[in-house]
Scaffold this motif. Structure first.
Motif, short mmCIF file in Angstrom:
data_model
loop_
_atom_site.label_atom_id
_atom_site.label_comp_id
_atom_site.label_asym_id
_atom_site.label_seq_id
_atom_site.Cartn_x
_atom_site.Cartn_y
_atom_site.Cartn_z
N THR A 1 0.91 -1.17 0.10
CA THR A 1 0.00 -0.01 -0.03
C THR A 1 0.75 1.40 -0.07
N ASP A 2 1.83 1.25 0.92
CA ASP A 2 2.87 2.32 0.95
C ASP A 2 3.55 2.63 -0.48
N MET A 3 3.92 1.56 -0.91
CA MET A 3 4.75 1.60 -2.25
C MET A 3 3.83 2.37 -3.44
N VAL A 4 2.42 1.65 -3.74
CA VAL A 4 1.68 2.16 -4.52
C VAL A 4 1.14 3.42 -4.37
N SER A 5 1.09 3.86 -3.03
CA SER A 5 0.73 5.43 -2.77
C SER A 5 1.65 6.40 -2.94
N SER A 6 3.01 5.93 -3.18
CA SER A 6 3.97 6.88 -2.85
C SER A 6 4.30 7.66 -3.93
N PRO A 7 4.52 8.96 -4.07
CA PRO A 7 4.83 9.77 -5.13
C PRO A 7 6.06 9.43 -5.96
N GLY A 8 6.47 9.68 -7.18
CA GLY A 8 7.51 9.42 -7.78
C GLY A 8 7.95 8.09 -8.31
N LEU B 1 -12.36 5.19 -0.89
CA LEU B 1 -12.22 6.70 -1.27
C LEU B 1 -10.54 6.91 -0.72
N PRO B 2 -9.77 7.50 -1.44
CA PRO B 2 -8.38 7.95 -0.99
C PRO B 2 -8.62 8.67 0.25
N ALA B 3 -7.55 8.61 1.36
CA ALA B 3 -7.78 9.18 2.48
C ALA B 3 -6.95 10.77 2.22
N LYS B 4 -6.29 10.77 1.30
CA LYS B 4 -5.80 12.32 0.80
C LYS B 4 -5.68 12.33 -0.70
N GLN B 5 -5.18 13.54 -0.93
CA GLN B 5 -4.81 13.76 -2.47
C GLN B 5 -3.51 13.06 -2.98
N HIS B 6 -3.33 12.43 -3.72
CA HIS B 6 -2.08 11.78 -4.14
C HIS B 6 -1.47 12.42 -5.35
N VAL B 7 -2.24 13.53 -5.91
CA VAL B 7 -1.49 14.33 -6.99
C VAL B 7 -1.22 15.62 -6.32
N PRO B 8 -0.30 16.30 -6.44
CA PRO B 8 -0.01 17.88 -6.13
C PRO B 8 -1.01 18.71 -6.61
N GLU B 9 -1.24 19.94 -6.25
CA GLU B 9 -2.28 20.97 -6.65
C GLU B 9 -1.81 21.41 -7.78
N ALA B 10 -0.65 21.58 -8.10
CA ALA B 10 -0.21 22.09 -9.62
C ALA B 10 -0.69 21.59 -10.42
N GLN B 11 -0.12 20.20 -10.48
CA GLN B 11 -0.53 19.15 -11.29
C GLN B 11 -2.09 18.69 -11.71
N ARG B 12 -2.81 19.04 -10.49
CA ARG B 12 -4.33 18.99 -10.83
C ARG B 12 -4.99 20.08 -11.35
N GLU B 13 -4.30 21.18 -11.20
CA GLU B 13 -4.85 22.43 -11.98
C GLU B 13 -4.38 22.35 -13.44
N GLU B 14 -3.23 21.88 -13.93
CA GLU B 14 -2.67 21.36 -15.30
C GLU B 14 -3.98 20.63 -16.00
N VAL B 15 -4.27 19.68 -15.21
CA VAL B 15 -5.26 18.62 -15.66
C VAL B 15 -6.54 19.29 -15.65
N ARG B 16 -7.13 20.12 -14.95
CA ARG B 16 -8.30 20.71 -15.02
C ARG B 16 -8.65 21.69 -16.05
N ASP B 17 -7.25 22.50 -16.47
CA ASP B 17 -7.13 23.27 -17.64
C ASP B 17 -7.38 22.58 -18.76
#
Length: 1749
Positions: free
Chosen positions: A1486-1493, A1631-1647
Motif C-alpha cells: 500500500t505504501d509503495m503504490v501510494s508513494s509519489p515519484g 475513497l483515498p484518505a488524501k490527494q495523491h497528486v499535487p495541486e499544481a498538477q491537478r490544476e494543469e489537468v483541470r485546464d
C-alpha cells in the motif's frame, strides 16, 4: 388474596340442579341467582333473600321448561336485569329501586339461535354470544340488536375488561377474540387473539393478562397480544378435573377458577410481574362449580354448584381498624373498602392504574380519604363518595393537606400548591406559592350555576405578601393580578368567582372586580368579614358596627347597624340568615334581610320573575331603588320586557314605562298572531334600540324590513328632521320636497331663524340666508357667508347693512374682517382697536400704518394687563419700548427671570428700586444665593445679611458681613445678637452666632451657666476634644457636690472614671448603685470587690445574707483571704461555709510562711489538715530536723521525702556515700540509680542495680550501650570492652548482643571484627535457634559493608545455601555462586543463571548475554534500537527466530515511514508465508503504490524488489496451509500489479515501448480496489495523452478530477459511472484518505480537460474492439466470456496467443515480439530483468529462443 367461607346462601339439593348463572349489581346492593327451575332469586348485600321472580319462555306454546337461562347481568344503574335464554331471546326486566317493586319486561331481543352467555358492560349496551358463533350487541334505548363480529364456532364464554370498554369471547374451537368499544389509548389489537388448546369455558380478563382454562386441566395466562406468559398444568393431578368457570376480581388483580370440589386462586404479583397461585379452597362434596360472581367492590365471591348450592366467600388480603371508627378491607393490592363502623356506609377505594395501595389515612374531621401508591395519589370524600386518582411522585410524605373546601383538596408541597377536585382524575391546577394558610387561598368550583356558563372554576392566592393572583383553572391562565401597598392577611372569592374580597394588615377591606379590574376600599378597621352562603351579600364588622352589602355591585351602599360585641359567624337556614355576635357571655343573633339576600340570588340565577315578586314586597328605599335599577337593566338585556316595564314603573320613569308598555302590546299581538317570541319582531327590536337612544340601529332595523315610512316617522316624532330627510333622500322618497318645505315651515313657526338660514344656505339661497341670519340677530353668520361669496361682497348696501349690525352687536372683529375685505383699512383698524383685536390691528398697521405699530403694541400691553394677562403683556411692552411697564408687568406676572433680564438692561438708578422686590421673592423660595446677588445689585447688602440671619444661615451672613463690615464690628454685631438670643432662651441660635464669630468658649460658658451640660459637652467635644475627659470629670464632681448623683455618674463614666463613680456611691452609702456600676463598667472582679466591701461594712449575718443573695459568698471569702482579711474570712466561713475553714487555714498558713513566721505557719498547716505542706516548708528552708519532726508526728509518708531531700543536698555537695545511705534508708534505690546515671557513674549504677533492683539490670545495660553509641568511638570502645567483660564472665548471650551493637562508621574493620566475633560466639556457645538469628542479623550487615565473602562463609557455616548464593550474587562473584550451587544444591543453578542474565541485561553486556540467552539478547538489541546487530545475530539462529525479528524491524521501519528499507529486508531474507506477517506485506504494498515519484523508469528497481518479494511470498504460500485461501489470491493479485508496475517502469526506459507503458497504466485501472484510484486514473490519463489517445485521456482525467472533488467532500456518492459501464473497471473503490497528486498538477489537468471539453472535437467514449467491448476490458459484456490478460501489456488476448508452461499465463504475440525486439535493439538491462522474471514466474519462456548475453 385468601377465600374465607362466610355462609351458604342457597342449600344444595340431592341431585343435579345446577345454578346456571349469577350476577351482582353495580351498586353492590343486590345479588341475583338463577336456578335450574328458571327462577331468579334476589338477595341483599348481607346475603338475606329479599325477592324472586320467574322468567318466561319466548313462546308459551312450548311450555315453561322449553329453555334454560344461560346468561344474566344487571344494568349499570342496578335497576334492570337482562336474561339470556336458549329459546333464542333476551328479556330485560325492570326490577326497580326497592325490594318488592313490580317486575316488568321493558325490552326483548329475539335472536336466530340460542343465547349462550351475556354481559351488560355499559349504559344501554348488552353484549351476548350465540350458539351460531356470533357476538352481538343489544341497545336497550333503540330496542335493536346488531352483530359486532361473527365466527363459525359456538360462543362458550364472554367477559369484559375492568373498565367495561372491551370484551373477550371464548369459542368452542378454542379461539379467543378481543373487541374494544374504546381501547382507552392502550393501542392493543382487536380480532382473533389466541387459539387455546381446548374450549375456554373458564375465561377471565385481568388487568395484565387474560386467563383461560378448560377441559385439558391447564390454566394458561396470555399476554396483552396473545403470547403465553405462564402455564399451570394440573393434567397429571388425579384430584383435579376440568375447569368450568372463572371470574376476575373487579380490580383485575386476582382470578378464581372453579372445578370439581375446588376453587383455585391466582394472584398477580406487580413486583415480579407474574401470577402466583394461592392455596386452593377445597370443599368436599361441593361438586362441580357451575357459576362464579364477584361483588363489584371485590369483598365477596359467590360460587354456584351443580347441586344448586350457592356459597358466599369473603375475599381479602388483610383487614385493619383505623382509629376505632373505620374498617379498612384490602380486597386486592390496588383496592380497599373503607367502612364507617358507626354508620355502616362503605366506599371502595381503587387504583385505576392497578398500582398497589400503600397506606390509607382518613383526615379532615374524618371525612376525607388520602392514600398513596408508588406513582399516584388517591383522594376521596366519604360523604359524597367522590374519588380521585392523580399522578403523584412521592416526596417523602412531606405533603400538607387542607380540606376546608368541600369540592377540592389543597395539597401543599415544597412551595407548590396543587388542587385536586374530588371525582376528577386530573389535577385541577398547580401554582407556586409560599403561603399555605387557607385564609390566603380561595377556590370556587361551580358553587352557583350561572346563565350561559357551564364550568366556573377560579383560584385566588398570594404570589408574595403584597401580590394576589387570580387564575381561571379551566383554561389555566391568569385573569388578574393585584399589587397592594401593604401585606394581605385574608382573601376570598365570591361564589361566582367575579368578585374578590381581601383585607390587609391595616384592617382595610378591599373589593376587587375581576372583570372590570377595579379595586375599591369599602371598609376601615375591619375585624370580621364573610360572604353570605348562596349569595353575593357581604357581612363585615367595623368596630361596633355591623355592615351589610345587599348589592355588592353598589359598594358605596351599605346597611350599617350598631352591635355591642364581636361577630363570630353566620348561620343560614330555615328561610333566614343570622349573624352571630358574642356580647359578653351571651351570643346574640342579628337577623339579616332575607328578602334582599333572596333578590341577589334570584338575579344571579336569572329568575327575574322571582326577583320582581320579591321587590314588590319591599318599601322604596335607596337600596330597593338600586335593586329595581339593576333588575331593569338585566331584564332589558334578557328581553324580559314586561319585567323591565314593571321596574321602570316602580322607579317612576313614566315615559320609559309607557314606551315599554306600547312595545309589549306590539310583542304580545305578534306572538298571538304568528306565534313564537314577539320580542324578535322588527318593530319591538327597533323600539328597544330607540329606548337605548341608538337611533341609527333602529333606522337600520326599519330599513332592513323596508319600513322607510316608519323610520321617517320615528325621526319626525323626535323632530330629527335632518336624519328624516337623509333617509328620504337615500331611499328616493317622493315626499322629499314636501318634507323639506315642512321642515322650513316648522323652523319658521318655531322661530328657529338660524336653523332656517342654515337650511337656505345649504340650498344655495345666500341672500335669503343672510336675511334670516340678520333677522335672528346673528350678523356674524351673515358676515361669514358674505366673506365666502364674492358676488355678495359686491353688494355695498348689503355689506353696510351687515357691518352696521356687527358694530351694533359689538362684533368688532367680524366687522374689521369685513372692512378689510372691502379694502377699507382705516375703518377696519378702528374696529379692531374697539374690539381689542390687537393682533389683527398690528398686522394691518404694519402694512397700512407703520407709524401706529408702537402705539398699538403699548395699547395691546395695557389691554392684556387689564385682562390680568401680565405675562403676555411683557413682550408687547418691550416691543413698545416701555421698560418700566415691562418690568412692572413681569413682576406682576411673577416672571422673575424675565424681570431680572429686563432689569439687567436698565440703568442702575431705574433698576435699583426693583431688585429688592425680586430678591425678596427668591429669599422666600430659599434661593438665597440669587437673592443675595440681587440685594447687592440693589445696594441693599444689610437686607441680604438680615435674610441669611433670619434663615439661620449664619456662615453666609458672616461671610457677607465680613465683606462689607470691619471684623470687630461683625463680632460685636454677632455677640450682641447672640446675647439677645440667649435672653430669649434661643440657645441654639445663640450658639450658632457665637460659633460663627469663632467664640465657642462664650457658647460653652452660656451652656454651663444655664446648666445645659449636654450641649456644653457637645461643644467641648467639637472645639476642645483634649479637654473633654477633664470636663466630664469636672462636671461629675460638681454634680456630685450638688447631690445629683445619677448625672454625676454619667459624666464620671464618660470620663472613664468608674472608680470615682463607685467611690461616690460608697461614700454616700448607696452600695447597690456602686455594685451595679462596678459590675457594668469595672474590671472582671471589680463587682466582687465592691460586694466584699459592702458585706464587710455590714458584717455578721447581714453580710452572709447579702453575699448569698448576690451569689458571691464563696468569692467574698476568697477575696478576704486574698486581701489578708483572715478574721473576716474566718467569720464568714464560720457563719455560712464551714467547709471553707480548712482552706482559709491553709491560705493563712501560706501567708505566715511568706511572712517568715514558720512556727505559726506550722500550726495553721496542721489545722488545715495539710502537715505535708509544713514538712515541705521546712524542707524548702533545709530545716531537716523540724521537717523530720513534723513528718514523723503528722505525716509518716513524708519521712522518705525528707530523707530524699537531704540526699539531694548531699549530692549537690558531691557527698555520694552519704546520699546513697540516705536514699537506701528512704528505700529509694531507684533514685540512687538515677543520680549515678546523671553523674555518669555507670559502674556504681550497675552495682546498685545488680544489688537492689536486678530486674532493671538488662534495661540499664541497654541504656548504657545507647549512651556509649552516642559518644561515638569513645563509646564504641566502651561497648567492646563491656562485651569482652561479658565474654570473660561467660555471659555469651550478652556479649553477643554487645558486639552486635557496635556501630562505627569510621572503622569498618572494627565492626567486621565485632560482628564476626558475635557470630563465632553464637555458633560456638548459643543454642542453634539463637545462633541462626545472629547469623541472619550479621550476614546483611556484612554485605552492607561489602564483605560478601565473609557473609557467605557465615551462611555456609549454618548450611544457609540460598543466602550464601545471594551474598555472592550481590558481590557479583558469579563463579563462586555457580560453584556453591553446583556443589551444595544444584536446584539453585537455574536461579543463578537467571540472575546472571538479568545482570548482563541491566549492564547492557549484550555480547556476553548472547552466549547465555540468545532470545533475551535479541530482545535487548531491539530495546536498544540496535537493529542491525539484532538481525545479524538472528541470522545465525534458526529461520523462525530470524523472521520474528525481521517482522519486528519491518514494523518499526513502516512506522518510521521507511517502507523501502522494510522491503529491502524481505528482499534479503525472503518472505515467509506466516499469516502474522500478511499485514506487513500489505502495508509495504500500500505504501509503495501510494508513494509519489514511482511512475518513472528510475523506480524500476523498487518495483522489481516488491515484485520479487511478492513472488517469493506466493511461492511460499503455495507450499503452506494458506494455499488458495482469500489471502493467497489477494497476494497473487498484488504480484500481478507489482509485475505491471515493474514492466511499465522498464518500458518507460525504452522509447519504442511507450505504448506498452501506456497500455500497462490503463490495465492497472481494473485493480483500483487495491490502488489509490485518483493516482491510477491520473497516471493512465497522462500516459494515454502522451501517446495521443486523447479520447481515453479525456475520460480518465475527467474521472480523476471527479475523484479529487470526492476526496475533498469525503464521499464517493456523487460519482457518475456511466463512462465505465460494461467495463471491468470497478465502481466500488475505497475513497483515498488524501490527494495523491499535487495541486499544481491537478490544476494543469483541470485546464486541459476544460479546454478539450470546450473544443468538442472528441467523443467521450472508450475505444472498443472486435467483441464490441472496451478494448482493455478482460470481460466481454455481451457474452460474459473472460479473456486472459497479456503479461506484457495487461490487455485481453483475443488472438495470436503465446502460452506459457504455468496455466493462465499468456502473452499477445505481437506485444511479445515487440518487447523482444526492443530488448535486442536497446540491450536494456531492466527489460532483460523483466524477461528473466517472466521466465521464473511462468515456468520458462516459449520456444522462441533468446540469449541474455
Amino acid at each position: 388474596m385468601q377465600l374465607k367461607h362466610l355462609r351458604t346462601l342457597l342449600s344444595p339439593q340431592d341431585g343435579a340442579a345446577k345454578v346456571t348463572c349469577m350476577a351482582w349489581s353495580q351498586n353492590n346492593s343486590k345479588f341475583a341467582v338463577c336456578t335450574v327451575d328458571r327462577v331468579v332469586l334476589l338477595y341483599d348485600e348481607h346475603g338475606e333473600r329479599r325477592d324472586k321472580f320467574s322468567t318466561k319462555p319466548a313462546d308459551m306454546k312450548y311450555g315453561r321448561k322449553s329453555y334454560m337461562v344461560k346468561g344474566m347481568a344487571f344494568s349499570p344503574d342496578s335497576t334492570k336485569i337482562a336474561i339470556g335464554q336458549t329459546d333464542n331471546i333476551i328479556y330485560v326486566y325492570k326490577i326497580g329501586e326497592d325490594w318488592g317493586d313490580k317486575k316488568v319486561i321493558c325490552n326483548k331481543f329475539i335472536q336466530t339461535s340460542a343465547v349462550t352467555c351475556l354481559q351488560w358492560p355499559a349504559e344501554h349496551i348488552i353484549v351476548f354470544g350465540l350458539a351460531e358463533g356470533k357476538v352481538r350487541l343489544a341497545n336497550t334505548k333503540t330496542n335493536k340488536s346488531s352483530t359486532i363480529y361473527g365466527t363459525d364456532s359456538y360462543v362458550v364464554s364472554l367477559t369484559t375488561n375492568c373498565s367495561g370498554k372491551g370484551i373477550l369471547s371464548g369459542h368452542a374451537d378454542g379461539t379467543i377474540v378481543r373487541y374494544f368499544f374504546d381501547d382507552e389509548g392502550s393501542g392493543e389489537s382487536q380480532g382473533k387473539l389466541v387459539n387455546h388448546p381446548c374450549p375456554p369455558y373458564a375465561l377471565a380478563w385481568a388487568t395484565n393478562s387474560i386467563v383461560a382454562a378448560g377441559c385439558d386441566r391447564r390454566i394458561v395466562a396470555y399476554g396483552k397480544e396473545g403470547h403465553v406468559l405462564q402455564t399451570f398444568d394440573y393434567s397429571r393431578d388425579p384430584q383435579e378435573r376440568e375447569f368450568t368457570t372463572a371470574a376476575a376480581s373487579p380490580g383485575g388483580q386476582s382470578v378464581v377458577l372453579g372445578s370439581y370440589d375446588r376453587l383455585r386462586v391466582l394472584n398477580w404479583s406487580p413486583r415480579r410481574s407474574i401470577w402466583e397461585e394461592a392455596k386452593p379452597k377445597e370443599i368436599a362434596n361441593l361438586y362441580t362449580v357451575t357459576a362464579l360472581a364477584w361483588k363489584r367492590d371485590g369483598s365477596r365471591l359467590c360460587a354456584g354448584t351443580l347441586c344448586g348450592g350457592v356459597e358466599q366467600f369473603d375475599c381479602c388480603l388483610r383487614r385493619s381498624i383505623y382509629k376505632n371508627k373505620f374498617e379498612l378491607t384490602y380486597v386486592g393490592p390496588s383496592q380497599v373498602i373503607v367502612k364507617n363502623l358507626s354508620s355502616g356506609t362503605r366506599v371502595v377505594l381503587k387504583s385505576h392504574y392497578g398500582y398497589e395501595v400503600e397506606e390509607v389515612k382518613i383526615l379532615g374531621k374524618e371525612r376525607y380519604l388520602v392514600a398513596h401508591t408508588s406513582d399516584t395519589l388517591l383522594l376521596g370524600d366519604l360523604n359524597t363518595n367522590r374519588l380521585s386518582e392523580v399522578a403523584w411522585q412521592g416526596s417523602g410524605g412531606n405533603e400538607k393537606y387542607f380540606f376546608e373546601n368541600e369540592n377540592v383538596c389543597m395539597i401543599f408541597n415544597a412551595g407548590e400548591l396543587t388542587l385536586v377536585e374530588y371525582g376528577s382524575n386530573d389535577t385541577l391546577g398547580s401554582v407556586r406559592t409560599e403561603f399555605m394558610n387557607p385564609h390566603l387561598i380561595s377556590v370556587r368550583i361551580n358553587e352557583r350555576r350561572q346563565r350561559g356558563i357551564e364550568d366556573n372554576k377560579k383560584l385566588a392566592y398570594l404570589i408574595d405578601v403584597k401580590t394576589i393572583a387570580i387564575v381561571d383553572l379551566i383554561g389555566g391562565y391568569n385573569i388578574g393580578t393585584i399589587s397592594h401597598e401593604s401585606r394581605v392577611d385574608w382573601l376570598e372569592l365570591n361564589e361566582t368567582g367575579h368578585k374578590l374580597l381581601f383585607r390587609d394588615r391595616k384592617l382595610r377591606l378591599h373589593l376587587y372586580d375581576i372583570e372590570g379590574c377595579s379595586k375599591t376600599m369599602i371598609l376601615n378597621f375591619c375585624s370580621y368579614v364573610q360572604w353570605v352562603p348562596g349569595s353575593d351579600v357581604l357581612v363585615a364588622q367595623n368596630r361596633n358596627s355591623l355592615c351589610v352589602w345587599y348589592n355588592i355591585e353598589a359598594p358605596e351602599r351599605v346597611t350599617m347597624s350598631s352591635i355591642r360585641g364581636e361577630v363570630i359567624g353566620l348561620e343560614r337556614g330555615g328561610g333566614k340568615t343570622e349573624v352571630m355576635v358574642t356580647e359578653g357571655v351571651t351570643t346574640v343573633a342579628y337577623t339579616l334581610d332575607e328578602g334582599l339576600i333572596e333578590f341577589g340570588t334570584a338575579i344571579d340565577d336569572g329568575n327575574y320573575t322571582r326577583a320582581t315578586a320579591f321587590l314588590e314586597t319591599l318599601e322604596m328605599t335607596p337600596e330597593t331603588e338600586a335593586m329595581w335599577k339593576t333588575l331593569s337593566k338585566l331584564a332589558l338585556e334578557a328581553r324580559q320586557l314586561h319585567i323591565a316595564e314593571r321596574c321602570f314603573s316602580a322607579l317612576g320613569h313614566v315615559a320609559k314605562a309607557r314606551f315599554l308598555h306600547k312595545t309589549n302590546e306590539i310583542a304580545d299581538q305578534v306572538s298571538r298572531e304568528y306565534g313564537g317570541e314577539g320580542t324578535d319582531f322588527y318593530q319591538v327590536r327597533a323600539r328597544l334600540a330607540m329606548l337605548e337612544k341608538n337611533y341609527k340601529l333602529a333606522e337600520m332595523i326599519f330599513l332592513e324590513q323596508n319600513a322607510v315610512e316608519e323610520a321617517m316617522d320615528m325621526y319626525q316624532e323626535l323632530h330629527r328632521w335632518d336624519e328624516c330627510i337623509a333617509v328620504a333622500q337615500a331611499k328616493g322618497h317622493p315626499a322629499l320636497e314636501k318634507l323639506r318645505r315642512g321642515y322650513y315651515q316648522w323652523l319658521m313657526d318655531t322661530q328657529q331663524e338660524e336653523r332656517a338660514g342654515e337650511l337656505q344656505e345649504s340650498q344655495g339661497d345666500g341672500l335669503a340666508a343672510i336675511s334670516l341670519y340678520l333677522k335672528a340677530g346673528l350678523p356674524a353668520k351673515a358676515a361669514r357667508l358674505v366673506l365666502t361669496r364674492e358676488e355678495l361682497l359686491a353688494n355695498t348696501e348689503l355689506v353696510e347693512h351687515i357691518t352696521a349690525a356687527l358694530i351694533k352687536g359689538e362684533l368688532y372683529e367680524r366687522a374689521g374682517d369685513l372692512f378689510e375685505k372691502i379694502r377699507n383699512p382705516q375703518r377696519a383698524l378702528e374696529c379692531y382697536c374697539k374690539g381689542n383685536v390687537f393682533m389683527k390691528a398690528v398686522e394691518l398697521a404694519r402694512l397700512a400704518f407703520p407709524v401706529e405699530v408702537v402705539r398699538l403694541e403699548e395699547a395691546w400691553g395695557d389691554h392684556l394687563v387689564q385682562q390680568k394677562q401680565l405675562d403676555a403683556a411683557i413682550n408687547h411692552y418691550i416691543e413698545a419700548r416701555c421698560s418700566i411697564k415691562a418690568i412692572e408687568a413681569a413682576l406682576g406676572a411673577r416672571q422673575w427671570k424675565k424681570a431680572i433680564y429686563i432689569l439687567d438692561l436698565q440703568d442702575q438708578n431705574t433698576a435699583s428700586k426693583y431688585y429688592p422686590r425680586v430678591a425678596q421673592h427668591y429669599a422666600s423660595l430659599q434661593e438665597y444665593e440669587i437673592a443675595e446677588e440681587l440685594y447687592i445689585k440693589g445696594d441693599r447688602t444689610k437686607d441680604a445679611i438680615d435674610m441669611y440671619t433670619q434663615a439661620g444661615r449664619w456662615e453666609q451672613a458672616h461671610k457677607l458681613a465680613m465683606k462689607c463690615m470691619r471684623p470687630e464690628d461683625v463680632s460685636v454685631l454677632y455677640i450682641t445678637q447672640a446675647q439677645e438670643m440667649e435672653k430669649q432662651g434661643k440657645y441654639r441660635e445663640a450658639e450658632r452666632l457665637y460659633v460663627t464669630v469663632e467664640e465657642p468658649d462664650l457658647a460653652i460658658t452660656m451652656f454651663k451657666k444655664h446648666k445645659l451640660y449636654d450641649d456644653m459637652i457637645r461643644l467641648v467635644g467639637k472645639h476642645h476634644p483634649d479637654l473633654l475627659s477633664d470636663t466630664h470629670l469636672h462636671l461629675g464632681k460638681e454634680l456630685e457636690a450638688e447631690g445629683r448623683l445619677q448625672e454625676a455618674e454619667y459624666h464620671y463614666l464618660e470620663a472613664q472614671e468608674w472608680k470615682a463613680t463607685v467611690n461616690m456611691y460608697r461614700s454616700n452609702g448607696i452600695w447597690e448603685e456602686a455594685y451595679r456600676v462596678a459590675k457594668a463598667h469595672g474590671s472582671t472582679n471589680a463587682h466582687k470587690h465592691v460586694a466584699y466591701l459592702w458585706a464587710k461594712s455590714l458584717g455578721g449575718e447581714s453580710a452572709v445574707r447579702l453575699l448569698n443573695k448576690l451569689g458571691l459568698l464563696e468569692a467574698a471569702i476568697d477575696h478576704a483571704a486574698d486581701n489578708c482579711s483572715f478574721e473576716f474570712a474566718f467569720e464568714l466561713s464560720r457563719l455560712a461555709l464551714k467547709h471553707k475553714t480548712p482552706e482559709i487555714h491553709l491560705r493563712y498558713a501560706m501567708y505566715l510562711e511568706d511572712e517568715g513566721k514558720f512556727e505559726e505557719a506550722e500550726a495553721e498547716f496542721i489545722r488545715a489538715g495539710k502537715p505535708k505542706e509544713a514538712v515541705l516548708m521546712f524542707v524548702h528552708n533545709q530545716d531537716w530536723e523540724a521537717a523530720q519532726r513534723v513528718a514523723e508526728a503528722h505525716d509518716p509518708d513524708s519521712v522518705a521525702e525528707v530523707l530524699v531531700g537531704q540526699a539531694r543536698g548531699a549530692l549537690e555537695e558531691k557527698d555520694f556515700q552519704k546520699a546513697e545511705g540516705l536514699l537506701l534508708r528512704a528505700q529509694r534505690p531507684g533514685l540512687a540509680l538515677n543520680f549515678y546515671k546523671e553523674a555518669g557513674l555507670w559502674s556504681d549504677a550497675l552495682r546498685i542495680c545488680k544489688d537492689y533492683v536486678p530486674g532493671q539490670l538488662e534495661a540499664l545495660q541497654e541504656e548504657y550501650e545507647r549512651e556509649a553509641t552516642k559518644k561515638g568511638a569513645r563509646g564504641m570502645e566502651g561497648l567492646v570492652e563491656q562485651a569482652r567483660q561479658w565474654e570473660q564472665a561467660g555471659e555469651y548471650s550478652r556479649a553477643v548482643d554487645c558486639y552486635l551493637k557496635v556501630r562505627d562508621s569510621g572503622s569498618s574493620s572494627l565492626m567486621e571484627k565485632c560482628w564476626m566475633k558475635a557470630a563465632e560466639l553464637a555458633i560456638k556457645f548459643l543454642p542453634p535457634q539463637r545462633s541462626l538469628e545472629v547469623v541472619r542479623a550479621v550476614g546483611p550487615q556484612l554485605t552492607g559493608i561489602r564483605k560478601y565473602s565473609a557473609a557467605a562463609e557465615l551462611y555456609l557455616n549454618l548450611d544457609l545455601v540460598k543466602e550464601a548464593i545471594d551474598a555472592f550474587i550481590e558481590g557479583e562473584e558469579w563463579n563462586k555462586a555457580k560453584r556453591v550451587a553446583k556443589e551444595l544444591d544444584p536446584r539453585y543453578e537455574d536461579y543463578v543463571d537467571e540472575h546472571y542474565k538479568e545482570f548482563l541485561k541491566n549492564q547492557g553486556k549484550v555480547d556476553s548475554l548472547v552466549g547465555v540467552d540468545v532470545v533475551a539478547a535479541l530482545d535487548l538489541y531491539v530495546e536498544q534500537g540496535q537493529w542491525d546487530k539484532c538481525i545479524e545475530t538472528a541470522t545465525k539462529q534458526n529461520y523462525k527466530i530470524l523472521h520474528k525479528y525481521v517482522a519486528l524491524y519491518a514494523t518499526h521501519l513502516i512506522r518510521e515511514g521507511d517502507y523501502g528499507q522494510a522491503l529491502a529486508l524481505y528482499v534479503q531474507h525472503g518472505a515467509p508465508a506466516n499469516p502474522q506477517n500478511f499485514n506487513i506485506y500489505k502495508r509495504i504494498f500500500t505504501d509503495m503504490v501510494s508513494s509519489p515519484g514511482t511512475n518513472s523508469a528510475e523506480a524500476y528497481h523498487n518495483w522489481a524488489d516488491l515484485r520479487d518479494v511478492l513472488f517469493n511470498l506466493c511461492e511460499n504460500l503455495v507450499k503452506s496451509s494458506e494455499a488458495n485461501s482469500p489471502a493467497h489470491e489477494e497476494f497473487e493479485t498484488m504480484l500481478l500489479i507489482a509485475h505491471y508496475y515493474a514492466t511499465r517502469s522498464a518500458a518507460q526506459s525504452v522509447k519504442q515501448l511507450e505504448t506498452v507503458a501506456a497500455q500497462l497504466s490503463v490495465s492497472l485501472l481494473r485493480h483500483t480496489q487495491l490502488l489509490p484510484a485518483d493516482k491510477a486514473f491520473y497516471e493512465a490519463g497522462i500516459a494515454t495523452k502522451a501517446v495521443g489517445w486523447e479520447n481515453m485521456a479525456f475520460i480518465f482525467l475527467n474521472r480523476f478530477l471527479d475523484l479529487t472533488d470526492a476526496i475533498e467532500e469525503g464521499t464517493l456518492d456523487a460519482l457518475d459511472h456511466c463512462d465505465f459501464q460494461d467495463t471491468d473497471i470497478p465502481f466500488e473503490v475505497p475513497l483515498p484518505a488524501k490527494q495523491h497528486v499535487p495541486e499544481a498538477q491537478r490544476e494543469e489537468v483541470r485546464d486541459w480537460v476544460l479546454t478539450v471539453s470546450m473544443d468538442q472535437r472528441l467523443e467521450q467514449v472508450l475505444p472498443r474492439d472486435e467483441r464490441g467491448a472496451y478494448e482493455a476490458s478482460l470481460v466481454a459484456a455481451s457474452t460474459g466470456v473472460r479473456a486472459l490478460p497479456c503479461l506484457i501489456t495487461g490487455y485481453p488476448i483475443l488472438r495470436n496467443k503465446i502460452e506459457f508452461k504455468r496455466p493462465g499465463k499468456a502473452a499477445n504475440k505481437d506485444n511479445w515480439n515487440k518487447f523482444l525486439m526492443a530488448i535486442k535493439t536497446s540491450h536494456s538491462p531492466v527489460c532483460q530483468d523483466v524477461l528473466k522474471f517472466i521466465s521464473q514466474w511462468c515456468g520458462g519462456l516459449p520456444s522462441t529462443s533468446f540469449s541474455f548475453q
